[in-house]
Write an enzyme that holds these catalytic residues in place. Structure first.
Site, PDB file in Angstrom:
ATOM      1  N   ASP A 260      13.530  12.330   3.909  1.00 16.82           N
ATOM      2  CA  ASP A 260      14.089  11.165   4.590  1.00 16.82           C
ATOM      3  C   ASP A 260      15.283  10.567   3.857  1.00 16.82           C
ATOM      4  O   ASP A 260      16.355  10.376   4.438  1.00 16.82           O
ATOM      5  CB  ASP A 260      13.010  10.091   4.777  1.00 16.82           C
ATOM      6  CG  ASP A 260      11.928  10.517   5.756  1.00 16.82           C
ATOM      7  OD1 ASP A 260      12.210  11.374   6.608  1.00 16.82           O
ATOM      8  OD2 ASP A 260      10.814   9.993   5.666  1.00 16.82           O
TER       9      ASP A 260
ATOM     10  N   ARG B  19       6.303  -1.882  -2.315  1.00 16.36           N
ATOM     11  CA  ARG B  19       7.532  -1.992  -1.520  1.00 16.36           C
ATOM     12  C   ARG B  19       8.359  -3.259  -1.811  1.00 16.36           C
ATOM     13  O   ARG B  19       9.577  -3.180  -1.966  1.00 16.36           O
ATOM     14  CB  ARG B  19       7.218  -1.894  -0.023  1.00 16.36           C
ATOM     15  CG  ARG B  19       6.704  -0.525   0.409  1.00 16.36           C
ATOM     16  CD  ARG B  19       7.581   0.601  -0.097  1.00 16.36           C
ATOM     17  NE  ARG B  19       7.198   1.899   0.417  1.00 16.36           N
ATOM     18  CZ  ARG B  19       6.878   2.939  -0.334  1.00 16.36           C
ATOM     19  NH1 ARG B  19       6.859   2.816  -1.653  1.00 16.36           N
ATOM     20  NH2 ARG B  19       6.573   4.105   0.211  1.00 16.36           N
TER      21      ARG B  19
ATOM     22  N   ASP C 183       6.332   0.379   6.236  1.00 16.69           N
ATOM     23  CA  ASP C 183       7.315   0.190   5.176  1.00 16.69           C
ATOM     24  C   ASP C 183       8.618  -0.442   5.658  1.00 16.69           C
ATOM     25  O   ASP C 183       9.265  -1.192   4.928  1.00 16.69           O
ATOM     26  CB  ASP C 183       7.612   1.522   4.485  1.00 16.69           C
ATOM     27  CG  ASP C 183       6.510   1.917   3.517  1.00 16.69           C
ATOM     28  OD1 ASP C 183       5.667   1.058   3.194  1.00 16.69           O
ATOM     29  OD2 ASP C 183       6.489   3.077   3.077  1.00 16.69           O
TER      30      ASP C 183
ATOM     31  N   SER D 250       1.833  14.409   3.870  1.00 18.38           N
ATOM     32  CA  SER D 250       2.834  13.457   3.393  1.00 18.38           C
ATOM     33  C   SER D 250       2.144  12.578   2.355  1.00 18.38           C
ATOM     34  O   SER D 250       1.085  12.009   2.627  1.00 18.38           O
ATOM     35  CB  SER D 250       3.352  12.606   4.551  1.00 18.38           C
ATOM     36  OG  SER D 250       4.215  11.598   4.064  1.00 18.38           O
TER      37      SER D 250
END
Length: 395
Positions: free
Chosen positions: A14, A94, A123, A172
């Site tokens: 990504d 985060r 996120d 993932s």
């Protein structure tokens, strides 16, 4: 658009694709930042990849100590489990990552902020809200904004010569000191049992038939020692992760409600988090009154929801922080946990602030509790309930 953008960069598919989109679609120079919160990644390798992608500058920041002291420890004090299951590992990291990005953004005088989040996950919420709380710069999120899927990203990466490691990986993974999140592949069918090779931290085979124990010492709600050894915050968590994981403790598998409305199947490895939160909660019950315990459970649940939902910056969280911090003044003591073949339970606790009195609680002859006093109490305690019940029967 021309100028310079800053991107939180992991080196995965990504964020690698996002670098090129920012350069080509938005005509932006790119500054990348990798924040180490315990992912276990090769920072030099990530920096080299950023350079190969043509970024103007790359930063590596070790934020592990800050992550533990300012994010993980407050979550322990709050017994933070979203929907009674998830220890918030990714959710806690985060806002810290976003804060560090903002620090470098100011230093680099960028004109835009960017991230590699999709429009399906949590996120994006966590990054966007923290970034907006600290800056008025535009936020660019190509994966979300262009509705990109993994197949399209891989084609784009191949076209631009972007090397992606482990393209055929089964899952993932998002990992930090506090937990390891495992998603995708066969896990997208919620009826499929996670295969053994999905787990790295928690042992699932050939577990010992003998129990192992953890003795965790807390001071004002903060874990400071394990098994009689005072440890630095990072070492303490790593020690418990290893020992509890070896006993098969710490797998969480549940259906989770994401902020965006999607129900998702989530699998986590959280050995240290599982043990520390359980131990802390147990110690609180020993030193708090029943009124404190009841009300704090409400506060803890709301705190967990705010942290999960990306509302780390909301004033309500600061208000709850103040209450939680005050509640920890007597949460000092030691908790003993027994672990055996994947199970974990508290089997002992002690504190100088304990409200447990042996002289009152014992059923022995040395008890100081006058049982005769209970008769009048029970009469008064149940008066309205019994009267209401009698009235209903008459009707």
């Amino acid at each position: 658009m021309t100028g310079k953008a800053i991107l939180a960069f992991s080196g995965g598919l990504d964020t690698s694709v996002v670098v090129k989109y920012l350069q080509e679609q938005h005509n932006l120079d790119v500054v990348t930042v990798t924040i180490d919160v315990g992912q276990g990644d090769d920072q030099k390798k990530i920096a080299a990849k950023a350079k190969k992608l043509g970024v103007k500058r790359h930063y590596n920041i070790d934020a592990r100590k800050e992550f533990v002291e300012k994010y993980i420890f407050p979550s322990i004090k709050a017994n933070a489990l979203y929907q009674k299951k998830y220890c918030l590992a990714t959710a806690l990291a985060r806002p810290l990552i976003a804060e560090k990005v903002l620090e470098i953004a100011k230093k680099e005088k960028v004109t835009a902020l960017a991230h590699g989040c999709s429009g399906k996950g949590n996120d994006q919420v966590r990054f966007d809200i923290t970034l907006r709380a600290g800056s008025n710069l535009p936020i660019i999120a190509p994966i979300r904004d262009m509705n990109l899927d993994r197949t399209t990203e891989l084609k784009f990466a191949n076209k631009h010569g972007i090397k992606i490691d482990n393209v055929a990986k089964r899952f993932s993974i998002d990992q930090n000191l506090w937990g390891r999140a495992i998603e995708g592949g066969v896990l997208e069918d919620p009826f499929n049992e996670p295969p053994a090779d999905a787990f790295i931290w928690v042992k699932t085979k050939n577990l010992s038939t003998k129990p192992s124990y953890l003795e965790i010492k807390f001071e004002k709600g903060v874990p400071v020692a394990v098994d009689g050894k005072v440890m630095q915050p990072i070492n303490l968590i790593e020690y418990i992760n290893k020992k509890a994981g070896a006993a098969g403790v710490g797998i969480v598998d549940h259906i989770e409600d994401r902020v965006v409305g999607i129900k998702s199947r989530e699998v986590y490895e959280t050995p240290a988090a599982s043990c520390l939160i359980e131990a802390h909660s147990d110690l609180e019950k020993m030193v708090h009154t029943k009124h404190e315990t009841k009300f704090k459970a409400i506060v803890d649940d709301e705190w967990s929801w705010l942290a999960y939902s990306g509302l780390w910056q909301d004033p309500l969280k600061s208000n709850l922080d103040a209450f939680i911090e005050e509640s920890q003044s007597r949460v000092t003591g030691t908790v003993k946990i027994k672990m055996l073949q994947g199970s974990m339970r508290v089997v002992g606790r002690k504190s100088k602030y304990s409200l447990y009195s042996h002289d009152i609680a014992t059923y022995g002859s040395e008890s100081t509790f006058d049982q005769k006093l209970a008769k009048g109490f029970v009469e008064l305690w149940g008066m309205q309930s019994t009267e209401a019940n009698k009235l209903q029967k008459k009707r």
